[in-house]
Design a protein around this motif. Structure first.
Motif, PDB file in Angstrom:
ATOM      1  N   ARG B 242     -38.744  50.262 134.931  1.00 53.75           N
ATOM      2  CA  ARG B 242     -39.891  49.756 134.179  1.00 53.75           C
ATOM      3  C   ARG B 242     -41.198  50.156 134.852  1.00 53.75           C
ATOM      4  O   ARG B 242     -42.165  50.546 134.204  1.00 53.75           O
ATOM      5  N   ALA B 248     -39.289  48.045 127.429  1.00 53.65           N
ATOM      6  CA  ALA B 248     -38.304  46.998 127.715  1.00 53.65           C
ATOM      7  C   ALA B 248     -36.884  47.437 127.332  1.00 53.65           C
ATOM      8  O   ALA B 248     -35.917  47.162 128.050  1.00 53.65           O
ATOM      9  N   ALA B 286     -40.491  41.590 135.106  1.00 50.88           N
ATOM     10  CA  ALA B 286     -41.045  40.687 134.089  1.00 50.88           C
ATOM     11  C   ALA B 286     -42.472  41.119 133.770  1.00 50.88           C
ATOM     12  O   ALA B 286     -43.329  41.155 134.648  1.00 50.88           O
ATOM     13  N   HIS B 287     -42.673  41.478 132.528  1.00 50.40           N
ATOM     14  CA  HIS B 287     -43.989  41.946 132.075  1.00 50.40           C
ATOM     15  C   HIS B 287     -44.728  40.850 131.309  1.00 50.40           C
ATOM     16  O   HIS B 287     -44.265  39.714 131.234  1.00 50.40           O
ATOM     17  N   GLU B 292     -40.968  39.075 124.192  1.00 47.82           N
ATOM     18  CA  GLU B 292     -40.128  40.259 124.289  1.00 47.82           C
ATOM     19  C   GLU B 292     -39.319  40.233 125.587  1.00 47.82           C
ATOM     20  O   GLU B 292     -38.142  40.597 125.614  1.00 47.82           O
ATOM     21  N   GLU B 293     -39.950  39.799 126.639  1.00 49.68           N
ATOM     22  CA  GLU B 293     -39.250  39.745 127.918  1.00 49.68           C
ATOM     23  C   GLU B 293     -38.087  38.755 127.860  1.00 49.68           C
ATOM     24  O   GLU B 293     -36.999  39.020 128.346  1.00 49.68           O
ATOM     25  N   LYS B 296     -35.374  40.232 126.077  1.00 46.22           N
ATOM     26  CA  LYS B 296     -34.784  41.304 126.891  1.00 46.22           C
ATOM     27  C   LYS B 296     -33.725  40.744 127.837  1.00 46.22           C
ATOM     28  O   LYS B 296     -32.617  41.283 127.931  1.00 46.22           O
ATOM     29  N   THR B 326     -35.510  38.678 139.527  1.00 50.43           N
ATOM     30  CA  THR B 326     -36.648  39.221 138.779  1.00 50.43           C
ATOM     31  C   THR B 326     -37.836  39.361 139.704  1.00 50.43           C
ATOM     32  O   THR B 326     -38.020  38.559 140.619  1.00 50.43           O
ATOM     33  N   THR B 328     -42.060  40.058 139.196  1.00 48.86           N
ATOM     34  CA  THR B 328     -43.108  40.250 138.203  1.00 48.86           C
ATOM     35  C   THR B 328     -43.613  41.692 138.304  1.00 48.86           C
ATOM     36  O   THR B 328     -43.515  42.315 139.356  1.00 48.86           O
ATOM     37  N   GLN B 348     -45.761  36.011 133.529  1.00 49.46           N
ATOM     38  CA  GLN B 348     -44.523  36.733 133.838  1.00 49.46           C
ATOM     39  C   GLN B 348     -43.481  35.803 134.462  1.00 49.46           C
ATOM     40  O   GLN B 348     -42.279  35.957 134.232  1.00 49.46           O
ATOM     41  N   ALA B 351     -41.876  34.072 131.728  1.00 54.44           N
ATOM     42  CA  ALA B 351     -40.933  34.963 131.045  1.00 54.44           C
ATOM     43  C   ALA B 351     -39.606  34.989 131.793  1.00 54.44           C
ATOM     44  O   ALA B 351     -38.535  34.887 131.195  1.00 54.44           O
TER      45      ALA B 351
END
Ligand code: GTP
Ligand code: MG
Lengths: 318, 555, 135
Positions: B242, B248, B286-287, B292-293, B296, B326, B328, B348, B351
């Motif tokens: 990423r 994603a 993590a965006h 969406e995250e 994902k 994860t 960020t 993030q 998320a």
């Protein structure tokens, strides 16, 4: 001028500068080339051509590695296409040879085609002369990934390696299409991959038909894996054997003569063209001529003949 | 009429009567709203087949296909591990930072190594000039490792090490340090990243060609499943994919495809999928696109469960659980107005937590500029703690499930990921796809488009292409001692003088011999580090046998 | 009828493998009409300088994210000088703290682009030097 001396002394900086001058068509170009011409003719020039992605750059990288063992000074000219939209270019061949960039016996130069069709750039021929005069006794030219018409490399190289690889559309159709004519030694690259044998077989088949009546002239076909550095020594042996054979048959001289002849013709017609342009100023007149033709006030041949005649008279050539 | 059809009819009416009139007066801000899967609809409504597929596709936490989480109680049982990646300069300095973080309530260690260590060069190697101690701690010999973990009880902490190509060497050193502390291998908990495929794709700290790298990896799998059973032997990482600019969908697709390749190789090497399968772990990014995250992470869990069960015939549920760490998104941080990054990191963090992460590193606001200061690291850790204890999102499991948008997006991501996986299988698997440059090219194209969108202001990055300020505030920056290389070189010399060189040579020769054959290399490497062979000596011994990888660049 | 093109080398010195920025810049400069050469990862200062000389570039753009810029950027400027090529303009980009910039400039790095710089700024910079590089 002392740039020539510096080049002869082996200064890479000056050699590189001179290459740019040639490439940029700068006013000193002709002087430099002519001054160095007596020192040329010693290098063996190998052209490497073949479809895009067939592994040309990777192969050149491995040839460099192999030939360095023989105390050679090697020059590489790697041509990539210029973008027709921006005029810019991303010259990507060099990356695959980059690990040699610290070696004083290797000089690599990337060139953009700058709109020139034919698989090389307009300056490539003069650039080989510079490298030759600078003492590079082996010069390798990598062309743009070629289609069928971009084969100007024949006029430049002493010997041409045509690379093919499985999965690149290098199938029998492509082979029939004429590109086959330009190869001296055929390289089936990526032999580590499925399908390489098939490419070789088809190639064999096509060449067998072509040389049905004189099989001794059939071109060598070599299988290599450039990526894994396999088969390179054998390939180079067959290159040198091929050259020796040409020499024995007396074809080597002929080849070089033809090269010079073609080059002179090219310079000649280019000069004539430029000359005409200066005198007739046709680039500027072109728009007017188009109008005349559109309005059917003129016809193409008579118009041009008229213009040429008046030029010839004016300049009192006749 | 079914409920679904009723909704469909109502929606149509709504569009005609309400929406269209409204749009005439007040058009929307953009023609099209997009996420990684494509166009985003204006409103989402319940899916048609939800009743048929709920149990099989969404299900319950801790149960196949794990869409809702890998454990039955998730954060109601235990919060995620807060694990800040840290390490810089000398082993002494990093040791101090670890102790500080443990005092602050951090629950696991995460070691960052400098680039020479990651690429298998000693600090005194010419290639290391300028790099020693820069992005992490410099480790040359076991001596450095002893200092690094001095006073930290290795049976109590879990340690994650971001190390790939020389993972075997650092793990060997860790085992040796533990032994000196009197802690046996069976008790060690932690993770090595050990994910070489993404190094070829995205991160660049490779050493050997794929085949030999894969052998080292499977050697570690095999050794650990017998000797260090609690160790996570790999952290299959989408994070860097990423960071390199993928979207994603690609992040999940290429990570899972890497995972598939590792499992294939391990099975080929004769390992039992249910034995090593449970020790595989993952690492994602993590965006800012919160929903969406979340989708994902949910999709990734579901896909991996299916891969393990259906493709590799795993029998135990433990092998099918995608447990992940994860971090960020580093590339979302901006050098402009660095305090804004605190807000990004908070989103993030949410998320990652709403996505069910097992552990989390939150970036510090100043990381776009340099290594973080202690202050920034504390804010980053506090961000996690605020989400954990104040936000309330930990009270129930997978709270976004059932959101029409999130469920739909989860499905769409899954679908597009399978397409990528199939494509990569067609190319002959991940190693081949990488050699061909296919994966790199896909990522690069996404990265180029993303950057173009920022340049064209189709995508707004606050403080960068909108809401800029003229004078950026000055910030405190952590500086690494530029003389560090000399300090390390000095230490190497001392160690070399003290050690038994004959023994070192002998152990290295044995390692070389083993590398030429097919023995598991781990015991040989452990023997060598115990004699204080340097990291560079060990890696060079293997370089002699394995050769070095040549980057396959696509432009 | 001279036909000059600006040539630029994008180099990645040091050991970091993050080439997203370098590749983006290379591609974007090509789209802006320049001839661009990219070195690939893990280049020593010497190999970058040799490449710059052989390719007779007008600019060398260096990308580095590991923090090693303070030692590697000036080294490259110095080697260019030693090789009689100080007219090649060096610029840099990557994770470079404001504090370091004055010193880098003093040591001969012409310009530093920090993260988030639009490509247009880079192009403007290059164009502002067009005359100086004789193109
Ligand atoms: N499997 C395999 N791949 C190879 C081999 N040789 C080259 N490649 C790969 O093929 C791709 C293209 O190689 P290049 O050397 O760039 O090909 P090229 O013909 O120079 O390409 P253009 O200059 O773009 O026309 C790269 O990904 C190489 O790694 C080989 O022997 N085997
Ligand atoms: Mg090429």
């Amino acid at each position: 001028m002392d740039i020539e001396n510096k080049i002869l002394e082996g200064s890479p900086r000056h050699l590189a500068r001179a290459i740019s001058m040639v490439e940029n068509n700068s006013p000193q170009k002709e002087e430099i080339i002519d001054a160095l011409y007596p020192k040329t003719g010693n290098a063996l020039i190998i052209g490497v051509t073949g479809s895009p992605g067939s592994g040309k750059s990777t192969l050149v990288d491995k040839i460099l590695k192999n030939e360095l063992k023989k105390d050679q000074k090697i020059g590489v000219i790697a041509v990539d296409p210029s973008s027709p939209f921006s005029g810019g270019a991303l010259l990507g061949d060099r990356i695959r040879m980059q690990k040699h960039s610290g070696n004083p016996n290797i000089f690599i130069r990337s060139m953009a085609s700058r709109g020139h069709l034919g698989g090389i750039s307009a300056a490539t021929s003069d650039v080989t002369k510079l490298l030759d005069a600078a003492g590079y006794n082996l010069i390798i030219i990598e062309t743009i990934g070629v289609g069928q018409t971009e084969v100007e490399i024949i006029e430049l190289a002493d010997i041409i390696l045509l690379t093919m690889a499985p999965g690149m559309g290098d199938d029998i159709q492509a082979m029939k299409a004429g590109i086959m004519e330009i190869g001296d030694v055929f390289v089936v690259n990526k032999k580590d991959k499925d399908g390489a044998d098939k490419v070789k077989k088809e190639l064999d088949y096509v060449l067998d038909i072509k040389y049905h009546d004189n099989p001794e002239n059939k071109n060598p076909i070599k299988m290599v894996s450039a990526l894994n550095n396999e088969g390179i020594e054998e390939l180079m042996n067959s290159v040198y054997n091929y050259i020796n054979k040409l020499k024995k048959q007396g074809k080597w001289e002929d080849k070089r003569k033809t090269k010079i002849k073609k080059e002179l013709k090219k310079i000649f017609s280019k000069k004539i063209h430029e000359l005409m342009d200066i005198h007739i100023n046709y680039t500027e007149k072109l728009d007017d001529w188009v109008k005349l033709l559109m309005n059917k006030e003129e016809k193409p041949y008579s118009l041009i003949n008229k213009e040429l005649k008046s030029f010839i008279k004016e300049s009192e050539i006749l | 009429m079914s409920e679904y059809e009723k909704i469909k009819k109502e929606k149509k009416e709504w569009e005609e009567k309400k929406l269209n009139k409204f749009l005439e007066k007040a058009p929307e801000r953009k023609e099209e709203f997009k996420n990684s899967t494509g166009e985003v609809e204006r409103v989402y409504t319940p899916q048609e087949d939800i009743e048929d597929k709920y149990v099989n596709e969404i299900g319950f936490p801790g149960q196949y296909p794990f869409t809702r989480g890998v454990y039955p109680t998730m954060y109601r049982g235990r919060l995620w591990t807060m694990r800040q990646y840290a390490g810089f300069g000398t082993a002494e300095e990093s040791n101090k930072r670890y102790k500080y973080l443990l005092e602050q309530g951090q629950t696991g260690l995460s070691v960052a190594f400098d680039l020479p260590t990651q690429i298998g060069y000693d600090s005194d190697d010419e290639m290391s000039i300028g790099e020693v101690g820069k992005v992490g701690v410099a480790i040359d010999t076991l001596k450095d490792m002893e200092i690094l973990f001095d006073g930290i009880p290795l049976e109590k902490v879990s340690t994650s090490m971001t190390i790939n190509a020389p993972a075997a060497v650092l793990l060997a050193m860790y085992i040796a340090v533990a032994e000196k502390q009197g802690v046996s291998k069976e008790k060690l908990r932690g993770t090595i990243q050990n994910d070489i495929l993404k190094e070829y794709i995205a991160r660049g700290t490779y050493i050997y060609p794929p085949e030999s790298s894969m052998r080292l990896i499977t050697d570690i799998f095999e050794y650990c499943s017998d000797e260090v059973p609690k160790w996570n032997t790999i952290s299959i990482s989408g994070y860097h994919i990423r960071e390199a600019g993928s979207d994603a969908v690609q992040e999940v697709a290429f990570t899972i495809a890497d995972g598939i390749e590792y499992v294939k190789k391990a099975i080929e090497a004769g390992l039992d999928v249910d034995k090593f399968g449970r020790r595989l772990s993952f690492f994602f990014n993590a965006h800012n696109d919160l929903l969406e995250e979340v989708a994902k992470f949910r999709a990734a869990r579901r896909i991996w469960a299916k891969v393990m069960k259906e493709k590799f015939d795993a029998k135990k549920e433990k092998s099918m659980r995608l447990r992940f760490h994860t971090q960020t998104g580093g590339s979302t941080l901006t050098a402009q107005q660095p305090d804004n990054n605190i807000v990004r990191v908070a989103i993030q963090t949410l998320a990652a937590v709403l996505g069910g992460t097992q552990s989390l590193h939150t970036n510090s606001r100043d990381e776009a500029l340099s290594l973080p200061t202690e202050d920034s690291v504390r804010i980053a850790l506090r961000t996690q703690q605020i989400v954990a204890h104040e936000s309330g999102v930990t009270k129930t499991i997978d709270p976004l499930a059932g959101s029409h948008y999130v469920e739909k997006l989860t499905d769409e991501i899954e679908e597009q990921v399978w397409e990528y996986i199939d494509k990569i299988e067609e190319l002959g698997g991940m190693t081949k796809a990488i050699e061909k440059g296919y994966v790199q090219k896909e990522i690069q194209d996404s990265a180029y488009d993303y950057q173009k969108e920022i340049e064209n202001k189709e995508r707004i990055v606050v403080g960068v292409n909108k809401y800029q300020i003229d004078k950026e505030p000055e910030s405190d920056i952590l500086k690494v001692n530029p003389k560090l290389r000399e300090v390390q070189i000095d230490r190497i010399e001392k160690v070399k003088k003290k050690r038994d060189s004959k023994k070192v040579e002998q152990k290295l020769a044995e390692l070389k011999n083993a590398a030429e054959g097919s023995d598991n290399l781990m015991p040989y490497i452990i023997d060598a580090v115990k004699e204080y062979a340097t990291l560079g000596e060990i890696c060079n011994t293997l370089r002699d046998v394995f050769g070095e990888y040549e980057e396959s660049i696509v432009l | 009828m001279s036909d000059k093109k600006i040539r630029i080398l994008i180099g990645k010195p040091g050991l970091d493998g993050h080439d997203r920025g370098a590749k983006y810049i290379a591609r974007a400069l090509k789209d802006a009409g320049y001839e661009v050469i990219y070195t690939g990862l893990r280049q020593t200062p010497q190999s970058i300088v040799n490449t710059a000389i052989q390719e007779d570039v007008d600019f060398v753009g260096l990308s580095l994210l590991s923090g090693a810029h303070n030692s590697l950027f000036p080294k490259i400027v110095e080697l260019l000088k030693e090789n009689d090529a100080e007219d090649i303009i060096v610029f840099g980009g990557g994770v470079i703290p404001e504090d370091d910039i004055p010193n880098l400039k003093k040591q001969g790095v012409e310009e530093i682009f920090t993260p988030g710089t639009p490509i247009k700024d880079v192009v403007d910079f290059i164009e502002s030097k067009r005359e100086k590089v004789g193109k």
